[in-house]
Design an enzyme around this catalytic site. Sequence first.
Site, mmCIF file in Angstrom:
data_model
loop_
_atom_site.group_PDB
_atom_site.id
_atom_site.type_symbol
_atom_site.label_atom_id
_atom_site.label_comp_id
_atom_site.label_asym_id
_atom_site.label_seq_id
_atom_site.Cartn_x
_atom_site.Cartn_y
_atom_site.Cartn_z
ATOM 1 N N CYS A 70 -42.877 2.611 17.285
ATOM 2 C CA CYS A 70 -43.589 3.582 18.116
ATOM 3 C C CYS A 70 -45.084 3.346 17.983
ATOM 4 O O CYS A 70 -45.608 3.329 16.856
ATOM 5 C CB CYS A 70 -43.238 5.002 17.672
ATOM 6 S SG CYS A 70 -44.168 6.314 18.474
ATOM 7 N N CYS A 177 -46.459 0.712 25.155
ATOM 8 C CA CYS A 177 -45.570 1.753 24.624
ATOM 9 C C CYS A 177 -44.203 1.119 24.492
ATOM 10 O O CYS A 177 -43.742 0.421 25.411
ATOM 11 C CB CYS A 177 -45.529 2.960 25.560
ATOM 12 S SG CYS A 177 -44.263 4.190 25.155
#
Length: 261
Positions: A70, A177
């Site tokens: 992440c 992302c």
Amino acid sequence: MKIALMDSGIGLLAATAAVRRLRPDADLVLSLDPDGMPWGPRTPEDVTRRALAVAEAAAAHGPDALIIGCNTATVHALPALRLRLEPDIPVIGTVPAIKPAAAGGGHVAIWATPATTGSPYQRGLIEDFAGGVPVTEVPCWGLAEAVEHADEAAIDAAVAAAAGLTPDDVTTVVLGCTHYELVAERIRSAVQQPGAAPLVLHGSAGAVAAQALRRIGAQPPPGAPAEGTLTVLLSGREGALPEPALNYAEGRLLQAVTPAR
């Protein structure tokens, strides 16, 4: 060998699949936070608190390394996670692949969450690694959330909106992302200009998986048996892969693996 990966949701699937391909014999522990997701809108302090809880749940299973699958958690919680877990468990963060993207020359677009776009963190990476190369930061409103829920219509709308903010002369797109890697080909189709050279996409999953193996002195062994197990933790509770994960090739790759006990 046991490798743990953590994220608020299924953005970790890309790195998990990369680890599985490199070491099909490795046991995998996926630690997600459905009780606290999404992490993006939370304060840095709250992200760090939740990331520590998710990491400690994974650490209880004795992994040889922990991958932060992440970007948001890496930005805000990497120092705290390393302080808590290292040197016993090496912690590997996920950083947008701006350096290799810029090395190719040409106009680079960085697709990232609105919170990351324009942030001091991302601007610092651009300054450090993309000097002399034109860079456009593209905020992708709602894309991570749409991917998380496998909402096809919302994915199409978010990709189209971000593509509309991407200059026509862009030659390279950085997927800033981890969720975006799950829909990489849809992003490519939306940004590719007719008659232009093939668009180059740069994700982080492969590099992160390889770095984790290097940190523990492991190599991808040719012909390793596909005997690795899978354990899924949902805010610390053992469970199964979230249903939306099975809409993606990376999730289906893990579906048939028997959970460890």
